[in-house]
Design a protein around this motif. Structure first.
Motif, PDB file in Angstrom:
ATOM      1  N   PHE A   1       5.999 -15.403  11.363  1.00  0.00           N
ATOM      2  CA  PHE A   1       6.142 -13.960  11.490  1.00  0.00           C
ATOM      3  C   PHE A   1       6.145 -13.341  10.104  1.00  0.00           C
ATOM      4  O   PHE A   1       7.005 -13.662   9.282  1.00  0.00           O
ATOM      5  CB  PHE A   1       7.467 -13.601  12.190  1.00  0.00           C
ATOM      6  CG  PHE A   1       7.540 -13.993  13.621  1.00  0.00           C
ATOM      7  CD1 PHE A   1       6.958 -13.215  14.611  1.00  0.00           C
ATOM      8  CD2 PHE A   1       8.216 -15.144  13.999  1.00  0.00           C
ATOM      9  CE1 PHE A   1       7.040 -13.575  15.948  1.00  0.00           C
ATOM     10  CE2 PHE A   1       8.302 -15.518  15.334  1.00  0.00           C
ATOM     11  CZ  PHE A   1       7.721 -14.727  16.307  1.00  0.00           C
ATOM     12  N   LEU A   2       5.186 -12.463   9.836  1.00  0.00           N
ATOM     13  CA  LEU A   2       5.160 -11.725   8.581  1.00  0.00           C
ATOM     14  C   LEU A   2       5.879 -10.401   8.802  1.00  0.00           C
ATOM     15  O   LEU A   2       5.525  -9.644   9.709  1.00  0.00           O
ATOM     16  CB  LEU A   2       3.724 -11.471   8.133  1.00  0.00           C
ATOM     17  CG  LEU A   2       2.884 -12.699   7.834  1.00  0.00           C
ATOM     18  CD1 LEU A   2       1.486 -12.289   7.405  1.00  0.00           C
ATOM     19  CD2 LEU A   2       3.534 -13.574   6.778  1.00  0.00           C
ATOM     20  N   ILE A   3       6.895 -10.147   7.983  1.00  0.00           N
ATOM     21  CA  ILE A   3       7.639  -8.904   8.085  1.00  0.00           C
ATOM     22  C   ILE A   3       7.587  -8.197   6.739  1.00  0.00           C
ATOM     23  O   ILE A   3       7.310  -8.800   5.708  1.00  0.00           O
ATOM     24  CB  ILE A   3       9.097  -9.135   8.531  1.00  0.00           C
ATOM     25  CG1 ILE A   3       9.887  -9.875   7.460  1.00  0.00           C
ATOM     26  CG2 ILE A   3       9.154  -9.867   9.868  1.00  0.00           C
ATOM     27  CD1 ILE A   3      11.383  -9.840   7.667  1.00  0.00           C
ATOM     28  N   GLY A   4       7.869  -6.911   6.769  1.00  0.00           N
ATOM     29  CA  GLY A   4       7.884  -6.112   5.556  1.00  0.00           C
ATOM     30  C   GLY A   4       7.530  -4.682   5.887  1.00  0.00           C
ATOM     31  O   GLY A   4       7.195  -4.342   7.024  1.00  0.00           O
ATOM     32  N   TYR A   5       7.597  -3.853   4.885  1.00  0.00           N
ATOM     33  CA  TYR A   5       7.387  -2.421   5.076  1.00  0.00           C
ATOM     34  C   TYR A   5       5.930  -2.128   5.436  1.00  0.00           C
ATOM     35  O   TYR A   5       5.024  -2.890   5.061  1.00  0.00           O
ATOM     36  CB  TYR A   5       7.795  -1.660   3.809  1.00  0.00           C
ATOM     37  CG  TYR A   5       8.027  -0.203   4.071  1.00  0.00           C
ATOM     38  CD1 TYR A   5       9.145   0.205   4.788  1.00  0.00           C
ATOM     39  CD2 TYR A   5       7.131   0.749   3.644  1.00  0.00           C
ATOM     40  CE1 TYR A   5       9.361   1.548   5.056  1.00  0.00           C
ATOM     41  CE2 TYR A   5       7.345   2.094   3.897  1.00  0.00           C
ATOM     42  CZ  TYR A   5       8.448   2.487   4.602  1.00  0.00           C
ATOM     43  OH  TYR A   5       8.663   3.815   4.881  1.00  0.00           O
ATOM     44  N   MET A   6       5.722  -1.030   6.138  1.00  0.00           N
ATOM     45  CA  MET A   6       4.361  -0.651   6.514  1.00  0.00           C
ATOM     46  C   MET A   6       3.505  -0.505   5.260  1.00  0.00           C
ATOM     47  O   MET A   6       3.944   0.039   4.255  1.00  0.00           O
ATOM     48  CB  MET A   6       4.355   0.629   7.344  1.00  0.00           C
ATOM     49  CG  MET A   6       5.008   1.830   6.729  1.00  0.00           C
ATOM     50  SD  MET A   6       4.992   3.232   7.878  1.00  0.00           S
ATOM     51  CE  MET A   6       6.612   3.906   7.567  1.00  0.00           C
ATOM     52  N   GLY A   7       2.310  -1.063   5.335  1.00  0.00           N
ATOM     53  CA  GLY A   7       1.384  -0.980   4.217  1.00  0.00           C
ATOM     54  C   GLY A   7       1.555  -2.056   3.166  1.00  0.00           C
ATOM     55  O   GLY A   7       0.846  -2.051   2.163  1.00  0.00           O
ATOM     56  N   CYS A   8       2.463  -3.010   3.391  1.00  0.00           N
ATOM     57  CA  CYS A   8       2.697  -4.048   2.367  1.00  0.00           C
ATOM     58  C   CYS A   8       1.648  -5.157   2.404  1.00  0.00           C
ATOM     59  O   CYS A   8       1.609  -5.985   1.509  1.00  0.00           O
ATOM     60  CB  CYS A   8       4.104  -4.629   2.488  1.00  0.00           C
ATOM     61  SG  CYS A   8       4.330  -5.750   3.875  1.00  0.00           S
ATOM     62  N   GLY A   9       0.802  -5.178   3.428  1.00  0.00           N
ATOM     63  CA  GLY A   9      -0.271  -6.168   3.484  1.00  0.00           C
ATOM     64  C   GLY A   9      -0.109  -7.224   4.555  1.00  0.00           C
ATOM     65  O   GLY A   9      -0.802  -8.245   4.523  1.00  0.00           O
ATOM     66  N   LYS A  10       0.774  -7.009   5.515  1.00  0.00           N
ATOM     67  CA  LYS A  10       1.020  -8.031   6.548  1.00  0.00           C
ATOM     68  C   LYS A  10      -0.248  -8.369   7.328  1.00  0.00           C
ATOM     69  O   LYS A  10      -0.545  -9.549   7.539  1.00  0.00           O
ATOM     70  CB  LYS A  10       2.127  -7.562   7.512  1.00  0.00           C
ATOM     71  CG  LYS A  10       3.477  -7.340   6.857  1.00  0.00           C
ATOM     72  CD  LYS A  10       4.521  -6.848   7.842  1.00  0.00           C
ATOM     73  CE  LYS A  10       4.189  -5.542   8.503  1.00  0.00           C
ATOM     74  NZ  LYS A  10       4.339  -4.349   7.675  1.00  0.00           N
ATOM     75  N   SER A  11      -0.996  -7.374   7.740  1.00  0.00           N
ATOM     76  CA  SER A  11      -2.204  -7.632   8.535  1.00  0.00           C
ATOM     77  C   SER A  11      -3.314  -8.231   7.682  1.00  0.00           C
ATOM     78  O   SER A  11      -3.944  -9.218   8.077  1.00  0.00           O
ATOM     79  CB  SER A  11      -2.695  -6.345   9.201  1.00  0.00           C
ATOM     80  OG  SER A  11      -1.741  -5.884  10.128  1.00  0.00           O
ATOM     81  N   THR A  12      -3.557  -7.655   6.531  1.00  0.00           N
ATOM     82  CA  THR A  12      -4.617  -8.154   5.649  1.00  0.00           C
ATOM     83  C   THR A  12      -4.345  -9.587   5.229  1.00  0.00           C
ATOM     84  O   THR A  12      -5.208 -10.465   5.352  1.00  0.00           O
ATOM     85  CB  THR A  12      -4.723  -7.247   4.403  1.00  0.00           C
ATOM     86  OG1 THR A  12      -5.013  -5.918   4.825  1.00  0.00           O
ATOM     87  CG2 THR A  12      -5.797  -7.737   3.458  1.00  0.00           C
TER      88      THR A  12
END
Length: 185
Positions: free
Chosen positions: A5-16
Motif C-alpha cells: 500500500f502506497l500512502i502519502g499526500y495527494m500529488g506525491c507520486g503514489k500512482s506514477t
C-alpha cells in the motif's frame, strides 16, 4: 502475498511510482481512487461535490476491504485521505506492507499539473501561494496517520528512477518473508 500500500499526500507520486514499482516487481497495480470512480461511474471531484466526502470515504473503504482479501501480489496506490479515515491505516498494516511516500508541499506543488490540481476537489481555485499554505496545514493534520506506515521514504532528493530502486531495495526483506511463508504452507 501481501499487497504493498502506497500512502502519502495527494500529488506525491503514489500512482506514477506505483505503476513503475508494480511493473518492476511484475505485480498488478491498483489505484483506489480509480476503483471508486469505476464503481460509482463518476469522477472523484463529482462524487465529493454531489455525494459528499463521507460517501466517497465509504466507497474507498469498500475498495480497501475487497483488495485486502485478494491473494495476489499488487501495488495499491491509495487516496491521500484514505489512511486518515476510521481504522483504514490499521487495516492496511494488518493485511499488507505500508509505505509512506513523504514529499514537501513545495515539491508537490511544483510537480502538480494544472489538471492535477483541478481534479482534486480540495485544491481547486487555490493560487500557488495558497496551495502551499493549504498543503502545509493539511499535511500536518494527516502526518500522524502517515507515520503509522511500516516504511517511510522521503522522496524530495531522489529522481523517480532512483526512488524506485530504493523502494524495491527496501521491500526485499518483506518479499523474502512472504516467499518463506508461502514455501512453509
Amino acid at each position: 502475498m501481501k499487497p504493498l500500500f502506497l500512502i502519502g499526500y495527494m500529488g506525491c507520486g503514489k500512482s506514477t511510482l506505483g505503476r513503475k514499482i508494480a511493473r518492476r516487481l511484475h505485480w498488478d497495480f491498483v489505484d483506489t481512487d480509480h476503483e471508486v470512480e469505476e464503481r460509482e461511474g463518476a469522477s472523484t471531484a463529482d462524487i465529493f461535490h454531489y455525494e459528499g466526502e463521507e460517501h466517497f470515504r465509504e466507497m474507498e473503504r469498500g475498495v480497501l476491504d475487497r483488495l485486502s482479501r485478494e491473494e495476489r501480489p499488487m501495488v495499491i496506490s491509495t487516496g491521500g485521505g484514505l489512511p486518515t479515515w476510521r481504522d483504514n491505516m490499521a487495516e492496511m498494516n494488518r493485511t499488507g506492507v505500508t509505505l509512506y511516500l513523504k514529499r514537501s508541499p513545495e515539491q508537490i506543488a511544483r510537480r502538480m499539473s494544472p489538471y492535477g490540481r483541478q481534479k482534486r476537489p480540495r485544491l481547486r481555485g487555490l493560487s500557488d501561494d495558497e496551495l502551499v499554505t493549504f498543503m502545509c496545514r493539511d499535511m500536518a493534520d494527516r502526518e500522524n496517520f502517515y507515520r503509522m506506515a511500516q516504511l517511510t521514504v522521503t522522496c524530495d532528493s531522489y529522481s523517480d528512477f532512483d526512488l524506485i530502486n530504493h523502494i524495491v531495495d527496501l521491500l526485499v526483506p518483506y518479499l523474502q518473508t512472504a516467499e518463506n511463508d508461502s514455501q512453509k504452507a
